[in-house]
Scaffold this motif. Structure first.
Motif, PDB file in Angstrom:
ATOM      1  N   VAL A  56       0.858  -1.176   0.000  1.00  0.00           N
ATOM      2  CA  VAL A  56       0.000   0.000   0.000  1.00  0.00           C
ATOM      3  C   VAL A  56       0.905   1.240   0.000  1.00  0.00           C
ATOM      4  N   VAL A  57       0.472   2.254  -0.726  1.00  0.00           N
ATOM      5  CA  VAL A  57       1.217   3.510  -0.829  1.00  0.00           C
ATOM      6  C   VAL A  57       0.249   4.649  -0.550  1.00  0.00           C
ATOM      7  N   PRO A  58       0.618   5.596   0.322  1.00  0.00           N
ATOM      8  CA  PRO A  58      -0.308   6.695   0.600  1.00  0.00           C
ATOM      9  C   PRO A  58      -0.473   7.610  -0.608  1.00  0.00           C
ATOM     10  N   THR A  59      -1.694   8.072  -0.822  1.00  0.00           N
ATOM     11  CA  THR A  59      -1.946   9.104  -1.809  1.00  0.00           C
ATOM     12  C   THR A  59      -1.380  10.432  -1.296  1.00  0.00           C
ATOM     13  N   GLU A  60      -1.452  11.483  -2.104  1.00  0.00           N
ATOM     14  CA  GLU A  60      -0.987  12.785  -1.645  1.00  0.00           C
ATOM     15  C   GLU A  60      -1.761  13.231  -0.404  1.00  0.00           C
ATOM     16  N   GLN A  61      -3.098  13.028  -0.441  1.00  0.00           N
ATOM     17  CA  GLN A  61      -3.898  13.351   0.747  1.00  0.00           C
ATOM     18  C   GLN A  61      -3.516  12.438   1.919  1.00  0.00           C
ATOM     19  N   GLY A  62      -3.192  11.177   1.576  1.00  0.00           N
ATOM     20  CA  GLY A  62      -2.803  10.224   2.608  1.00  0.00           C
ATOM     21  C   GLY A  62      -1.493  10.597   3.285  1.00  0.00           C
ATOM     22  N   LYS A  63      -0.544  11.120   2.492  1.00  0.00           N
ATOM     23  CA  LYS A  63       0.735  11.545   3.069  1.00  0.00           C
ATOM     24  C   LYS A  63       0.529  12.674   4.064  1.00  0.00           C
ATOM     25  N   ARG A  64      -0.323  13.639   3.682  1.00  0.00           N
ATOM     26  CA  ARG A  64      -0.583  14.777   4.570  1.00  0.00           C
ATOM     27  C   ARG A  64      -1.310  14.318   5.833  1.00  0.00           C
ATOM     28  N   PHE A  65      -2.304  13.415   5.642  1.00  0.00           N
ATOM     29  CA  PHE A  65      -3.050  12.933   6.794  1.00  0.00           C
ATOM     30  C   PHE A  65      -2.164  12.086   7.704  1.00  0.00           C
ATOM     31  N   TYR A  66      -1.242  11.338   7.115  1.00  0.00           N
ATOM     32  CA  TYR A  66      -0.326  10.507   7.907  1.00  0.00           C
ATOM     33  C   TYR A  66       0.480  11.357   8.882  1.00  0.00           C
ATOM     34  N   GLU A  67       1.038  12.485   8.403  1.00  0.00           N
ATOM     35  CA  GLU A  67       1.850  13.336   9.279  1.00  0.00           C
ATOM     36  C   GLU A  67       1.036  13.847  10.457  1.00  0.00           C
ATOM     37  N   ARG A  68      -0.196  14.296  10.178  1.00  0.00           N
ATOM     38  CA  ARG A  68      -1.035  14.824  11.255  1.00  0.00           C
ATOM     39  C   ARG A  68      -1.493  13.706  12.190  1.00  0.00           C
ATOM     40  N   ALA A  69      -1.910  12.581  11.599  1.00  0.00           N
ATOM     41  CA  ALA A  69      -2.419  11.477  12.410  1.00  0.00           C
ATOM     42  C   ALA A  69      -1.336  10.928  13.332  1.00  0.00           C
ATOM     43  N   LYS A  70      -0.124  10.830  12.823  1.00  0.00           N
ATOM     44  CA  LYS A  70       0.979  10.322  13.642  1.00  0.00           C
ATOM     45  C   LYS A  70       1.199  11.207  14.859  1.00  0.00           C
ATOM     46  N   ARG A  71       1.117  12.524  14.658  1.00  0.00           N
ATOM     47  CA  ARG A  71       1.310  13.449  15.774  1.00  0.00           C
ATOM     48  C   ARG A  71       0.163  13.345  16.771  1.00  0.00           C
ATOM     49  N   VAL A  72      -1.049  13.187  16.259  1.00  0.00           N
ATOM     50  CA  VAL A  72      -2.196  13.034  17.170  1.00  0.00           C
ATOM     51  C   VAL A  72      -2.020  11.803  18.043  1.00  0.00           C
ATOM     52  N   LEU A  73      -1.596  10.706  17.448  1.00  0.00           N
ATOM     53  CA  LEU A  73      -1.406   9.472  18.203  1.00  0.00           C
ATOM     54  C   LEU A  73      -0.274   9.609  19.222  1.00  0.00           C
ATOM     55  N   GLU A  74       0.815  10.266  18.834  1.00  0.00           N
ATOM     56  CA  GLU A  74       1.925  10.466  19.762  1.00  0.00           C
ATOM     57  C   GLU A  74       1.507  11.349  20.933  1.00  0.00           C
ATOM     58  N   GLU A  75       0.778  12.411  20.638  1.00  0.00           N
ATOM     59  CA  GLU A  75       0.363  13.321  21.705  1.00  0.00           C
ATOM     60  C   GLU A  75      -0.676  12.658  22.613  1.00  0.00           C
ATOM     61  N   TYR A  76      -1.540  11.843  22.017  1.00  0.00           N
ATOM     62  CA  TYR A  76      -2.505  11.102  22.844  1.00  0.00           C
ATOM     63  C   TYR A  76      -1.782  10.145  23.789  1.00  0.00           C
ATOM     64  N   ALA A  77      -0.778   9.436  23.266  1.00  0.00           N
ATOM     65  CA  ALA A  77      -0.022   8.513  24.119  1.00  0.00           C
ATOM     66  C   ALA A  77       0.687   9.254  25.241  1.00  0.00           C
ATOM     67  N   GLU A  78       1.205  10.426  24.941  1.00  0.00           N
ATOM     68  CA  GLU A  78       1.890  11.202  25.973  1.00  0.00           C
ATOM     69  C   GLU A  78       0.909  11.782  26.984  1.00  0.00           C
ATOM     70  N   ALA A  79      -0.266  12.179  26.509  1.00  0.00           N
ATOM     71  CA  ALA A  79      -1.283  12.678  27.429  1.00  0.00           C
ATOM     72  C   ALA A  79      -1.715  11.576  28.393  1.00  0.00           C
ATOM     73  N   VAL A  80      -1.869  10.347  27.869  1.00  0.00           N
ATOM     74  CA  VAL A  80      -2.209   9.213  28.728  1.00  0.00           C
ATOM     75  C   VAL A  80      -1.090   8.949  29.729  1.00  0.00           C
ATOM     76  N   ALA A  81       0.160   8.968  29.244  1.00  0.00           N
ATOM     77  CA  ALA A  81       1.296   8.740  30.134  1.00  0.00           C
ATOM     78  C   ALA A  81       1.379   9.814  31.203  1.00  0.00           C
ATOM     79  N   ASP A  82       1.120  11.066  30.801  1.00  0.00           N
ATOM     80  CA  ASP A  82       1.161  12.160  31.770  1.00  0.00           C
ATOM     81  C   ASP A  82       0.098  11.979  32.838  1.00  0.00           C
ATOM     82  N   ALA A  83      -1.106  11.570  32.422  1.00  0.00           N
ATOM     83  CA  ALA A  83      -2.188  11.352  33.382  1.00  0.00           C
ATOM     84  C   ALA A  83      -1.874  10.213  34.333  1.00  0.00           C
TER      85      ALA A  83
END
Length: 304
Positions: A56-83
């Protein structure tokens, strides 16, 4: 739809390159994971992945969404760890942007010191002299020189560097030492190519101000190239102290009109104005603020 789960499935599919590998990692069947990603695409009304029989290869929209989604997941994991009180071991990825000269001269070594202290953090250092859009290009922390700052970011002043006129002894032996600011107009002046003031040089001595229309046959858009040019004896230049402190110390450059100075160069640490800032980004910002003030020629700012 479990949006976080769907984002996680999509991100891992992009990173692993196949739906089957992402499915195995998440203890799912390949059809089940494919169904989750398809539901995400339907919810977004965007095709995120181009599928073949093997990859599977990300589309142009997929590449942009991947960058944002990855950050959301990382920040969510850190928010959980912080809590949960589990922030003692910061992890994850940081993208850092800085001017080329400061990056080569100081920041590259400082980042390696930071990585030595935090072995579970990864850093991508991007050096260029253009002003990047932090959100658009996924930058977590940027170091900027000068007061032209983006309106949609948080800026922390981390240091100031005095600007002094300098030249090589060989140049002054050929052309003489200026005695007043007006004398500079008869000398070869080496300046930054993108200076907003152009050839107009603003100087001050205590409360006295002077404006000089300089001339010069050479301009360059890199502070280290200006430093080298001046050391070669090509002219007089106004440089931040951090750029030339060592050359002044060993006599390769000397002060010209030592009582006169230009406007101080301000250094800012900038980051996106997000409600939640990751632990690793907070640690890096504080680390760089502390280390920047230790750079010879850089001073603690008089205001925050």
């Amino acid at each position: 739809m479990d949006t976080l789960r769907a984002m996680r499935a999509f991100v891992r599919a992009v990173e692993l390159g196949t739906l089957s590998a992402a499915a195995r990692e998440q203890a799912l069947t390949q059809p089940a994971l494919s169904k989750i990603v398809a539901a995400l695409e339907k919810d977004l009304n965007v095709r995120l992945l181009e599928r073949s029989t093997t990859r599977v290869v990300p589309t142009e929209q997929g590449k942009r969404f991947y960058e944002r989604a990855k950050r959301v997941l990382e920040e969510y994991a850190e928010a959980v760890a912080d809590a949960r009180g589990q922030t003692e071991t910061p992890t994850g990825f940081l993208r850092v942007n800085a001017p080329v000269a400061l990056g080569q001269f100081w920041l590259n070594a400082a980042i390696h010191q930071f990585l030595d202290s935090y072995p579970d953090i990864q850093v991508e250092l991007i050096l260029n002299d253009r002003y990047v859009d932090l959100v658009e290009e996924g930058v977590d922390v940027a170091l900027r020189l000068g007061s032209d700052l983006p309106p949609n970011a948080v800026a922390r002043k981390a240091g100031v560097s005095p600007r002094h006129l300098v030249a090589a002894p060989s140049y002054l032996a050929r052309h003489g030492m200026p005695r007043t600011p007006d004398d500079l107009s008869a000398h070869d002046y080496v300046r930054f190519a993108w200076s907003a003031a152009g050839d107009l040089l603003e100087l001050h001595q205590d409360s006295t101000r002077a404006s000089v229309q300089t001339r010069g046959r050479y301009r360059v858009n890199n502070a280290l190239a200006i430093r080298e040019t001046l050391a070669m004896g090509a002219g007089i230049g106004l440089c931040p102290a951090w750029v030339v402190h060592d050359l002044l110390a060993d006599g390769q450059l000397i002060h010209v009109l030592p009582g006169w100075s230009g406007p101080q160069q301000e250094a800012f640490l900038i980051y996106p104005s997000r409600r939640y800032q990751s632990l690793r980004a907070r640690l890096l910002i504080q680390f760089l603020a502390d280390r920047l003030r230790e750079l010879p020629g850089m001073q603690v700012p008089s205001e925050p």
